[in-house]
Design a protein around this motif. Structure first.
Motif, PDB file in Angstrom:
ATOM      1  N   VAL A  93       0.835  -1.206   0.000  1.00  0.00           N
ATOM      2  CA  VAL A  93       0.000   0.000   0.000  1.00  0.00           C
ATOM      3  C   VAL A  93       0.867   1.252   0.000  1.00  0.00           C
ATOM      4  O   VAL A  93       0.604   2.215  -0.725  1.00  0.00           O
ATOM      5  N   HIS A  94       1.915   1.251   0.792  1.00  0.00           N
ATOM      6  CA  HIS A  94       2.744   2.444   0.976  1.00  0.00           C
ATOM      7  C   HIS A  94       3.874   2.579  -0.061  1.00  0.00           C
ATOM      8  O   HIS A  94       4.503   3.634  -0.135  1.00  0.00           O
ATOM      9  N   ARG A  95       4.110   1.552  -0.841  1.00  0.00           N
ATOM     10  CA  ARG A  95       5.216   1.541  -1.799  1.00  0.00           C
ATOM     11  C   ARG A  95       5.231   2.737  -2.751  1.00  0.00           C
ATOM     12  O   ARG A  95       6.294   3.325  -2.985  1.00  0.00           O
ATOM     13  N   PRO A  96       4.088   3.183  -3.290  1.00  0.00           N
ATOM     14  CA  PRO A  96       4.134   4.320  -4.211  1.00  0.00           C
ATOM     15  C   PRO A  96       4.676   5.611  -3.589  1.00  0.00           C
ATOM     16  O   PRO A  96       5.172   6.480  -4.307  1.00  0.00           O
ATOM     17  N   ALA A  97       4.614   5.747  -2.275  1.00  0.00           N
ATOM     18  CA  ALA A  97       5.093   6.963  -1.613  1.00  0.00           C
ATOM     19  C   ALA A  97       6.588   6.907  -1.307  1.00  0.00           C
ATOM     20  O   ALA A  97       7.126   7.822  -0.697  1.00  0.00           O
ATOM     21  N   GLY A  98       7.261   5.844  -1.720  1.00  0.00           N
ATOM     22  CA  GLY A  98       8.696   5.735  -1.463  1.00  0.00           C
ATOM     23  C   GLY A  98       8.985   5.064  -0.129  1.00  0.00           C
ATOM     24  O   GLY A  98       8.101   4.508   0.512  1.00  0.00           O
ATOM     25  N   PHE A  99      10.222   5.146   0.295  1.00  0.00           N
ATOM     26  CA  PHE A  99      10.668   4.421   1.480  1.00  0.00           C
ATOM     27  C   PHE A  99      10.288   5.092   2.795  1.00  0.00           C
ATOM     28  O   PHE A  99       9.759   4.462   3.692  1.00  0.00           O
ATOM     29  N   ALA A 101       8.828   6.944   6.018  1.00  0.00           N
ATOM     30  CA  ALA A 101       7.512   7.127   6.630  1.00  0.00           C
ATOM     31  C   ALA A 101       7.090   8.591   6.611  1.00  0.00           C
ATOM     32  O   ALA A 101       5.895   8.892   6.522  1.00  0.00           O
ATOM     33  N   MET A 102       8.031   9.480   6.668  1.00  0.00           N
ATOM     34  CA  MET A 102       7.738  10.919   6.689  1.00  0.00           C
ATOM     35  C   MET A 102       6.928  11.354   5.463  1.00  0.00           C
ATOM     36  O   MET A 102       6.139  12.282   5.535  1.00  0.00           O
ATOM     37  N   THR A 103       7.102  10.653   4.360  1.00  0.00           N
ATOM     38  CA  THR A 103       6.362  10.966   3.131  1.00  0.00           C
ATOM     39  C   THR A 103       5.249   9.952   2.860  1.00  0.00           C
ATOM     40  O   THR A 103       4.733   9.879   1.752  1.00  0.00           O
ATOM     41  N   GLY A 104       4.902   9.152   3.885  1.00  0.00           N
ATOM     42  CA  GLY A 104       3.860   8.140   3.721  1.00  0.00           C
ATOM     43  C   GLY A 104       4.384   6.832   3.168  1.00  0.00           C
ATOM     44  O   GLY A 104       3.602   5.989   2.723  1.00  0.00           O
ATOM     45  N   GLY A 105       5.685   6.653   3.193  1.00  0.00           N
ATOM     46  CA  GLY A 105       6.307   5.473   2.617  1.00  0.00           C
ATOM     47  C   GLY A 105       6.224   4.233   3.483  1.00  0.00           C
ATOM     48  O   GLY A 105       5.596   4.214   4.537  1.00  0.00           O
ATOM     49  N   TYR A 106       6.912   3.208   3.067  1.00  0.00           N
ATOM     50  CA  TYR A 106       6.781   1.871   3.654  1.00  0.00           C
ATOM     51  C   TYR A 106       7.828   1.541   4.711  1.00  0.00           C
ATOM     52  O   TYR A 106       7.905   0.402   5.189  1.00  0.00           O
ATOM     53  N   GLU A 107       8.594   2.515   5.134  1.00  0.00           N
ATOM     54  CA  GLU A 107       9.663   2.297   6.104  1.00  0.00           C
ATOM     55  C   GLU A 107       9.183   1.556   7.362  1.00  0.00           C
ATOM     56  O   GLU A 107       9.781   0.547   7.764  1.00  0.00           O
ATOM     57  N   PHE A 108       8.136   2.030   7.993  1.00  0.00           N
ATOM     58  CA  PHE A 108       7.674   1.456   9.264  1.00  0.00           C
ATOM     59  C   PHE A 108       7.138   0.036   9.108  1.00  0.00           C
ATOM     60  O   PHE A 108       7.578  -0.867   9.839  1.00  0.00           O
ATOM     61  N   PRO A 109       6.199  -0.239   8.187  1.00  0.00           N
ATOM     62  CA  PRO A 109       5.754  -1.633   8.074  1.00  0.00           C
ATOM     63  C   PRO A 109       6.874  -2.573   7.614  1.00  0.00           C
ATOM     64  O   PRO A 109       6.911  -3.738   8.028  1.00  0.00           O
ATOM     65  N   ALA A 110       7.778  -2.076   6.792  1.00  0.00           N
ATOM     66  CA  ALA A 110       8.891  -2.931   6.365  1.00  0.00           C
ATOM     67  C   ALA A 110       9.765  -3.295   7.562  1.00  0.00           C
ATOM     68  O   ALA A 110      10.176  -4.454   7.714  1.00  0.00           O
ATOM     69  N   TYR A 111      10.012  -2.321   8.415  1.00  0.00           N
ATOM     70  CA  TYR A 111      10.841  -2.586   9.590  1.00  0.00           C
ATOM     71  C   TYR A 111      10.155  -3.562  10.547  1.00  0.00           C
ATOM     72  O   TYR A 111      10.784  -4.493  11.046  1.00  0.00           O
ATOM     73  N   LEU A 112       8.869  -3.347  10.804  1.00  0.00           N
ATOM     74  CA  LEU A 112       8.145  -4.270  11.684  1.00  0.00           C
ATOM     75  C   LEU A 112       8.144  -5.686  11.109  1.00  0.00           C
ATOM     76  O   LEU A 112       8.336  -6.666  11.841  1.00  0.00           O
ATOM     77  N   GLY A 113       7.922  -5.813   9.810  1.00  0.00           N
ATOM     78  CA  GLY A 113       7.951  -7.125   9.168  1.00  0.00           C
ATOM     79  C   GLY A 113       9.325  -7.767   9.251  1.00  0.00           C
ATOM     80  O   GLY A 113       9.448  -8.976   9.477  1.00  0.00           O
ATOM     81  N   TYR A 114      10.351  -6.952   9.082  1.00  0.00           N
ATOM     82  CA  TYR A 114      11.732  -7.443   9.155  1.00  0.00           C
ATOM     83  C   TYR A 114      12.042  -7.971  10.560  1.00  0.00           C
ATOM     84  O   TYR A 114      12.566  -9.079  10.719  1.00  0.00           O
TER      85      TYR A 114
END
Length: 178
Positions: A93-99, A101-114
């Motif tokens: 879901v967050h992939r289009p906003a880049g990496f 989280a500040m720009t709505g990216g996938y940083e946080f869910p990727a980290y939790l999943g990792y």
């Protein structure tokens, strides 16, 4: 593994599991300012996960249930795999906003999943319910089975979402002047 490492693993499990439980409770019960099932279902529909209500329940259970299993150190491979699958769905879901989280990216869910994946693969350590019951729910075959099922299920769900989004794009009218 030394007691110090086991204590560190307990802290990571409790922190990560706690964050995930809170997010799952937002989705399932509307706690902590969340939308509850109905609000989450509407959001899921808006980002292409259909039908919305089962998607909301699955997402909430992956977070609340998987987070609780990680925090407790119980059925650790299943908890880690459930969270990894749920977070892969969130990353899509967050992939289009880049990496970031500040720009709505996938940083946080990727980290939790990792982190959940790492815990699921490494095991819960000494201070866990899995250890208390003799690691019956934390065996190598359960690691493989849990992550294989999670990957397969997540692949199907995310691919279906991509099909829904592609169909929506095709249905949108062309902008004037083209």
């Amino acid at each position: 593994m030394g007691r110090r490492k086991d204590l560190g693993l307990l802290a990571v499990r409790l922190g990560t599991g706690g964050v995930l439980c809170a997010h799952g409770a937002q989705k399932l019960f509307g706690w902590f300012g969340g939308g509850g099932i109905d609000g989450t279902a509407k959001f899921m529909e808006s980002v292409g996960y259909r039908p919305g209500k089962p998607s909301a329940v699955a997402s909430g259970l992956a977070e609340l249930g998987g987070g609780a299993l990680l925090a407790l150190g119980l059925a650790t491979p299943a908890g880690g795999a459930a969270v990894a699958g749920g977070m892969a769905g969130a990353v899509s879901v967050h992939r289009p906003a880049g990496f970031f989280a500040m720009t709505g990216g996938y940083e946080f869910p990727a980290y939790l999943g990792y982190v959940a994946t790492c815990i699921g693969l490494s095991g819960p350590g000494r201070y866990s319910l899995d250890r208390l019951i003799g690691y019956r729910l934390d065996r190598p075959r359960l690691v493989l089975l849990s992550f294989a099922l999670s990957a397969a299920g997540t692949s199907v769900v995310v691919a279906r979402r991509e099909q829904v989004l592609a169909a929506q794009r095709r249905e949108q009218p062309e902008p004037a002047g083209r």
